[in-house]
Write a protein that holds these residues in place. Structure first.
Motif, PDB file in Angstrom:
ATOM      1  N   ARG B  39       0.821  -1.214   0.000  1.00 19.65           N
ATOM      2  CA  ARG B  39       0.000   0.000   0.000  1.00 19.65           C
ATOM      3  C   ARG B  39       0.851   1.260   0.000  1.00 19.65           C
ATOM      4  O   ARG B  39       0.601   2.209  -0.736  1.00 19.65           O
ATOM      5  CB  ARG B  39      -0.933  -0.030   1.217  1.00 19.65           C
ATOM      6  N   HIS B  40       1.888   1.256   0.827  1.00 19.51           N
ATOM      7  CA  HIS B  40       2.763   2.422   0.912  1.00 19.51           C
ATOM      8  C   HIS B  40       3.498   2.636  -0.414  1.00 19.51           C
ATOM      9  O   HIS B  40       3.632   3.754  -0.906  1.00 19.51           O
ATOM     10  CB  HIS B  40       3.752   2.225   2.056  1.00 19.51           C
ATOM     11  N   LEU B  41       3.955   1.521  -0.955  1.00 19.63           N
ATOM     12  CA  LEU B  41       4.666   1.579  -2.227  1.00 19.63           C
ATOM     13  C   LEU B  41       3.771   2.138  -3.332  1.00 19.63           C
ATOM     14  O   LEU B  41       4.191   2.987  -4.129  1.00 19.63           O
ATOM     15  CB  LEU B  41       5.142   0.170  -2.585  1.00 19.63           C
ATOM     16  N   VAL B  47      -0.667   5.491  -7.083  1.00 19.78           N
ATOM     17  CA  VAL B  47      -1.435   4.443  -7.713  1.00 19.78           C
ATOM     18  C   VAL B  47      -2.081   3.599  -6.617  1.00 19.78           C
ATOM     19  O   VAL B  47      -1.762   3.741  -5.445  1.00 19.78           O
ATOM     20  CB  VAL B  47      -0.446   3.632  -8.613  1.00 19.78           C
ATOM     21  N   GLU B  48      -3.024   2.758  -6.970  1.00 17.66           N
ATOM     22  CA  GLU B  48      -3.597   1.879  -5.957  1.00 17.66           C
ATOM     23  C   GLU B  48      -2.734   0.636  -5.782  1.00 17.66           C
ATOM     24  O   GLU B  48      -2.069   0.200  -6.717  1.00 17.66           O
ATOM     25  CB  GLU B  48      -5.016   1.474  -6.353  1.00 17.66           C
ATOM     26  N   ALA B  49      -2.804   0.049  -4.602  1.00 12.55           N
ATOM     27  CA  ALA B  49      -1.947  -1.093  -4.283  1.00 12.55           C
ATOM     28  C   ALA B  49      -2.109  -2.219  -5.301  1.00 12.55           C
ATOM     29  O   ALA B  49      -1.141  -2.887  -5.678  1.00 12.55           O
ATOM     30  CB  ALA B  49      -2.245  -1.604  -2.885  1.00 12.55           C
ATOM     31  N   MET B  50      -3.333  -2.404  -5.765  1.00 10.47           N
ATOM     32  CA  MET B  50      -3.592  -3.557  -6.620  1.00 10.47           C
ATOM     33  C   MET B  50      -2.947  -3.412  -7.997  1.00 10.47           C
ATOM     34  O   MET B  50      -2.698  -4.400  -8.689  1.00 10.47           O
ATOM     35  CB  MET B  50      -5.088  -3.756  -6.787  1.00 10.47           C
ATOM     36  N   SER B  51      -2.654  -2.191  -8.360  1.00  6.83           N
ATOM     37  CA  SER B  51      -2.018  -1.955  -9.659  1.00  6.83           C
ATOM     38  C   SER B  51      -0.628  -2.572  -9.720  1.00  6.83           C
ATOM     39  O   SER B  51      -0.158  -2.965 -10.801  1.00  6.83           O
ATOM     40  CB  SER B  51      -1.917  -0.452  -9.922  1.00  6.83           C
ATOM     41  N   LEU B  52       0.003  -2.669  -8.577  1.00  7.30           N
ATOM     42  CA  LEU B  52       1.366  -3.209  -8.548  1.00  7.30           C
ATOM     43  C   LEU B  52       1.399  -4.629  -9.096  1.00  7.30           C
ATOM     44  O   LEU B  52       2.355  -5.030  -9.754  1.00  7.30           O
ATOM     45  CB  LEU B  52       1.912  -3.192  -7.122  1.00  7.30           C
ATOM     46  N   TYR B  53       0.312  -5.356  -8.835  1.00  2.00           N
ATOM     47  CA  TYR B  53       0.297  -6.769  -9.209  1.00  2.00           C
ATOM     48  C   TYR B  53       0.269  -6.977 -10.714  1.00  2.00           C
ATOM     49  O   TYR B  53       0.446  -8.084 -11.193  1.00  2.00           O
ATOM     50  CB  TYR B  53      -0.887  -7.477  -8.545  1.00  2.00           C
ATOM     51  N   TYR B  54       0.036  -5.903 -11.432  1.00  3.39           N
ATOM     52  CA  TYR B  54       0.088  -6.038 -12.878  1.00  3.39           C
ATOM     53  C   TYR B  54       1.530  -6.099 -13.366  1.00  3.39           C
ATOM     54  O   TYR B  54       1.836  -6.689 -14.398  1.00  3.39           O
ATOM     55  CB  TYR B  54      -0.645  -4.880 -13.547  1.00  3.39           C
TER      56      TYR B  54
END
Lengths: 234, 234
Positions: B39-41, B47-54
DNA sequence: ACCTGAACACCGTTCAAGT
DNA sequence: ACCTGAACACCGTTCAAGT
């Protein structure tokens, strides 16, 4: 309806710091360190998670206590960390004590990882270091050299060393690594050649991963012999 | 109402694995490793946390990538991990390379802790080890001895060593430890005497905690000299 | 004195859904 | 192709409340 005469099924031993720590070690031994959660620990003790906080400040305190317990196990196995007043052979004395610590560590593979995260010194660990410094001192070391020795030994003083290259699941990851290195023989000629020789020397294991005990002792002896030279040239 | 002609306030650089990893290193540098949450990242990247997983499989992959980035920083600082075909002095070459790695590690104090938890090898780290083995080999080592050397060096090969005795907050914990040891002089006579001498030798720091750089180099040289002897006697 | 229930703030991660 | 909202299962921890 249950009557008063029903046999008390469990005497319901009250919780205590001791019991909590013992259970924590058990859980980590059985399920690894990630299994050691407050809720899981409470379940193991037949209690609610919040009850733990009555006997222990927080999880950090549990981890501190667990490290202490492991080093105490070393202490018991060693029959105490006492320093003989006459040390005829500091090198073998230190060596034995460290290899004994290693035996205990090997039975708690999660312990090194926890120890590395601790910032508070375990009292038992201080006793252990006291014993080591004592052995060195009575063996002829200056305090200055004994101090260098502790730093040089690092985690080896407690019986473990950082393994940077080896995966935790040998069977599975070995094959992966092997395949990878085969493919990359042109990129990593030295490493591939090195691993090839090791595999040759030790045809037992699938692709001949390292003998950790031999390597640990090699590194330990390298340091002890180096210290001995410092001792003699001073 | 906003019109179409409003100046785009931020060009909105699209996310990428690179950017995610760079941001992760930045967060750890600034706030320590515990600040590095998904979340912090994400917040740092707007961006939202879930975007990272892309862009990244999961947090483990981020930690793997971050380690790789740090070792790549070493590689850049070293101007590559290439092995000269003629090695006139393997000892100083290895020593320099390791001390340079240490410089980079010192600027990312959280990195050793992360590296220790990795089971997947960073490719950059493999290049680094390839370079070390190359230096040793061209310096006259057998592959067998080079292999022992890697194990003996352990984490020192990457420029850090396990500090078992020192707290992370020197100012505060030093005083505590000092007071504790004073009180327990009778229980830990050797350690207290040792620390007393060290404090004497180095009256600068409050109670003379250790000079990590000196100790690191002492341990490193002990190992390198020990290896040299093995080399000569074979 | 010892234990608990409910709740809080925080994790990593999924999945279907938006543009 | 890239990003998001809502939700899930799980953390450690608090606090007032029970016996």
């Amino acid at each position: 309806m249950a009557t008063r005469t029903e046999p008390v099924p469990e005497p319901r031993i009250p919780l205590s710091r001791e019991r909590v720590l013992r259970a924590a070690v058990k859980i980590a031994d059985e399920g690894g360190i990630e299994a050691l959660t407050m809720r899981h620990l409470a379940e193991e003790l037949g209690v609610e998670a919040m009850s733990l906080y009555y006997h222990v400040a927080n999880k950090e305190a549990i981890l501190d206590g667990v490290v202490d317990a492991i080093v105490e196990e070393i202490e018991e196995t060693a029959g105490g960390f006492d320093v003989p007043t006459e040390v005829d052979n500091w090198k073998s004395a230190v060596r034995e004590r460290i290899l004994l610590a290693r035996q205990v560590m090997l039975s708690h593979p999660w312990a090194p990882g926890v120890i590395e995260t601790r910032t508070n010194q375990s009292l038992a660990a201080v006793r252990h270091f006291e014993g080591l410094v004592g052995l060195l001192r009575e063996g002829g070391f200056t305090y200055d050299l004994a101090h260098h020795a502790l730093h040089a030994l690092g985690s080896r003083a407690l019986g473990f060393s950082q393994e940077l290259f080896e995966p935790d699941d040998p069977d599975q990851a070995d094959a992966e690594a092997a395949a990878m290195f085969e493919q990359m023989a042109d990129q990593f000629p030295y490493i591939v050649a090195m691993l090839g020789e090791i595999a040759h020397d030790d045809p037992d294991s699938t692709l001949g991963w390292c003998d950790d005990q031999v390597e640990f002792e090699f590194g330990l002896d390298l340091i002890l012999n180096g210290l001995e030279e410092h001792l003699e040239t001073t």
